[in-house]
Write a protein that holds these residues in place. Structure first.
Motif, mmCIF file in Angstrom:
data_model
loop_
_atom_site.group_PDB
_atom_site.id
_atom_site.type_symbol
_atom_site.label_atom_id
_atom_site.label_comp_id
_atom_site.label_asym_id
_atom_site.label_seq_id
_atom_site.Cartn_x
_atom_site.Cartn_y
_atom_site.Cartn_z
ATOM 1 N N TRP A 1 75.982 33.269 22.126
ATOM 2 C CA TRP A 1 75.024 32.700 23.025
ATOM 3 C C TRP A 1 73.969 32.014 22.849
ATOM 4 C CZ3 TRP A 1 76.339 33.281 28.084
ATOM 5 C CH2 TRP A 1 77.141 34.189 28.490
ATOM 6 N N SER A 2 73.823 32.006 21.385
ATOM 7 C CA SER A 2 72.549 31.022 21.001
ATOM 8 C C SER A 2 72.946 29.625 20.947
ATOM 9 C CB SER A 2 72.058 31.555 19.573
ATOM 10 O OG SER A 2 73.422 31.055 18.629
ATOM 11 N N GLN A 3 74.211 29.335 21.078
ATOM 12 C CA GLN A 3 74.593 27.927 20.982
ATOM 13 C C GLN A 3 74.655 27.564 22.412
ATOM 14 O OE1 GLN A 3 75.926 26.002 18.443
ATOM 15 N NE2 GLN A 3 75.160 28.053 17.342
ATOM 16 N N TYR A 4 74.444 28.515 23.464
ATOM 17 C CA TYR A 4 74.207 27.885 25.117
ATOM 18 C C TYR A 4 72.806 28.279 25.355
ATOM 19 C CZ TYR A 4 78.918 27.634 25.139
ATOM 20 O OH TYR A 4 80.771 27.461 24.908
ATOM 21 N N ILE A 5 72.083 29.554 24.704
ATOM 22 C CA ILE A 5 70.954 29.771 25.172
ATOM 23 C C ILE A 5 69.966 29.454 23.806
ATOM 24 C CG2 ILE A 5 69.362 31.496 26.299
ATOM 25 C CD1 ILE A 5 71.382 30.451 28.035
ATOM 26 N N PRO A 6 69.384 28.401 23.338
ATOM 27 C CA PRO A 6 69.237 28.234 22.063
ATOM 28 C C PRO A 6 67.791 28.858 21.886
ATOM 29 C CG PRO A 6 69.740 26.117 23.332
ATOM 30 C CD PRO A 6 69.665 27.056 24.168
ATOM 31 N N PHE A 7 67.612 29.418 20.594
ATOM 32 C CA PHE A 7 66.439 29.894 20.058
ATOM 33 C C PHE A 7 65.262 28.973 20.303
ATOM 34 C CE2 PHE A 7 69.505 32.345 17.461
ATOM 35 C CZ PHE A 7 69.424 33.809 18.212
ATOM 36 N N SER A 8 65.496 27.858 20.088
ATOM 37 C CA SER A 8 64.424 26.683 20.259
ATOM 38 C C SER A 8 63.848 26.733 21.562
ATOM 39 C CB SER A 8 64.977 25.408 19.725
ATOM 40 O OG SER A 8 66.135 24.980 20.714
ATOM 41 N N ASN A 9 64.496 27.248 22.602
ATOM 42 C CA ASN A 9 63.648 27.085 23.868
ATOM 43 C C ASN A 9 62.790 28.244 24.130
ATOM 44 O OD1 ASN A 9 65.266 25.028 24.791
ATOM 45 N ND2 ASN A 9 66.757 25.882 25.911
#
Length: 227
Positions: A71-79
């Motif tokens: 999921w981190s590829q679609y909901i990036p931690f950077s956001n």
């Protein structure tokens, strides 16, 4: 006087009709939320998910990484403002965009926001929150599901997210975040009186063959099934 009486009578009838409809709505919501849909037979406990409530709103919580999706590829931690990459769990909630972004507390609720949400006049959003760990309590319940069922839940959540031409969720830049580990994304579907944030979560449980309410608008209906 006759005209005045007629007007007053019409007002009284209208008020009584509205009260009756509201009572019917609430009674239906309570009754149908206490009737369960059956969990799929022979469900293998291969993966864990959680349901999480803040007392009003239910989130579906899934592993950040699995063989089916990262999921981190679609909901990036950077956001998120923390940009913390150590999170192991990701909570998804769906709801009215106005409520999410314009109503940080109930004291901030405006009539226009509530009216638009109730009558399908606004857009929706997904609220995604990262957690390092989950622990069971009265606000958080663990549910064991099979890998195949989880794949269906992934599809359900992804179909909720509005995406770009490249298939990526549309991030909503905002300062209305609830904390340091969350972000908002554009969503599909409309919030209204008969389809609330909890209806969405309940339908998510149905999508992966888990016990759920026949219909609910409140979190209490979902958690009643998992007492």
């Amino acid at each position: 006087m006759t005209i005045v009486k007629k007007i007053l009578r019409m007002i009284a009838y209208s008020a009584l009709t509205l009260v009756a409809l509201l009572l019917l709505y609430l009674l239906s919501a309570f009754t149908l939320s206490r009737i369960s849909t059956a969990r799929e037979k022979d469900t293998r406990p291969e993966m864990a998910i959680y349901i999480l409530t803040n007392g009003v709103h239910t989130d579906l919580v899934v592993p950040v990484k699995s063989e089916y999706i990262d999921w981190s590829q679609y909901i990036p931690f950077s956001n998120t403002s923390s940009k913390d990459t150590t999170a192991q769990w990701l909570a998804f909630g769906w709801g009215d965009k106005g409520f999410y972004l314009e109503t940080p507390t109930w004291a901030d609720l405006k009539f226009g926001t509530a009216f638009k949400a109730a009558f399908r006049l606004s857009t929706s959003a997904v609220h995604a929150t990262y957690y390092r760990m989950m622990s069971e309590n009265k606000e958080c319940r663990k549910i064991e599901i099979s890998k195949a069922q989880y794949a269906r839940l992934v599809a359900y959540i992804r179909n909720t997210l509005d995406t770009t031409a490249g298939g990526m969720p549309v991030y909503i830049p905002t300062t209305a975040n609830y904390g340091k580990h969350d972000a908002f994304y554009e969503a599909r579907g409309s919030y209204h009186l008969f389809h609330t944030c909890n209806t969405w979560a309940n339908n998510g449980l149905k999508s992966c063959g888990q016990k759920a309410c026949v219909w609910t608008i409140f979190d209490t209906g979902i958690f009643y099934q998992y007492k």
